[in-house]
Design an enzyme around this catalytic site. Structure first.
Site, PDB file in Angstrom:
ATOM      1  CB  SER A  56      -0.919   0.008   1.225  1.00 52.06           C
ATOM      2  OG  SER A  56      -1.763   1.153   1.221  1.00 52.06           O
ATOM      3  CG  ASP A  57       3.045   4.795  -1.592  1.00 56.93           C
ATOM      4  OD1 ASP A  57       3.996   4.611  -0.813  1.00 56.93           O
ATOM      5  OD2 ASP A  57       2.862   5.865  -2.198  1.00 56.93           O
ATOM      6  CD  GLN A  58      -2.619   8.579   2.790  1.00 60.32           C
ATOM      7  OE1 GLN A  58      -1.991   9.173   3.655  1.00 60.32           O
ATOM      8  NE2 GLN A  58      -3.803   8.037   2.999  1.00 60.32           N
ATOM      9  CB  ALA A  80      -2.354   2.726  -4.587  1.00 56.01           C
TER      10      ALA A  80
END
Length: 210
Positions: free
Chosen positions: A87-89, A124
């Site tokens: 996950s990445d923000q 994501a």
């Protein structure tokens, strides 16, 4: 791999949950680990330790999607037969990304830029599984910041600098007082993981009951 790279969720017994491949969180984020704990699935963490720099010409949306996928695929190579979640923000002001500030001065600059503006937080997720099975999701949450005085910014930075949060914004803490409105399909996305979408993914692969 060092012992502190792979950690089990202390709130979940290692042998609890369905007898399927356990879930590996490709992250060292304590926030994301705590959030997955709310779904009560067996989970361990393995930090991907990848270069998270944006590529030349890469948009914030492309960056978030690529990093989530790269984290998952990188860690999945070390855990064949397991489900791995990356996950990445990325926070986006206009068409410019706002990363984690790292320093108080950078956080101050970000908050001044966000004052009176709408910032989009792109979160994501990429779930990799056995046989290269994969599921992906992108959440977009819009945050409208109120006009921030210098006193408000300094008070926030003194009490909750949020140096490890995209855009210097920690919605689950004092950051909520910096906003006028939040538009989202999933309020948990701002903290780092959209749990509604994640629960749907985990149901689809059998790690949560349908």
């Amino acid at each position: 791999m060092s012992a502190d790279q792979v950690k089990e969720n202390p709130e979940i017994p290692a042998d609890s949950g369905p007898a399927r491949a356990p879930l590996i969180l490709a992250s060292s984020s304590r926030y994301r680990l705590e959030m997955i704990g709310r779904l009560q699935v067996p989970v361990r963490t393995d930090a991907p330790n990848i270069d998270e720099s944006p590529l030349a010409g890469e948009t914030p949306i492309e960056l978030a999607i690529r990093l989530a996928r790269h984290k998952a695929t990188h860690v999945a190579q070390r855990h064949p037969g397991h489900w791995v979640l990356g996950s990445d923000q990325v926070a986006m002001l206009g068409d410019q990304p706002l990363g984690k500030p790292g320093t108080v001065e950078r956080a101050r600059e970000q908050l001044r830029a966000c004052s009176g503006q709408t910032v989009r937080f792109l979160t994501a997720m990429h779930l990799m599984g056995p046989g290269d099975a994969s599921h992906a999701h992108l959440d977009t949450t819009s945050v409208r910041f109120r006009r921030l005085s210098e006193d408000a910014i300094e008070d926030y930075l003194r009490r909750e600098p949020a140096l490890d949060c995209a855009g210097s914004f920690k919605s689950e803490g004092l950051g909520i007082a910096l906003t006028e409105a939040i538009e989202t399909e999933d309020p948990t996305a701002l903290i780092g993981l959209p749990l509604i979408a994640l629960a749907r993914m985990l149901r689809d692969v059998g790690l949560l009951p349908a």
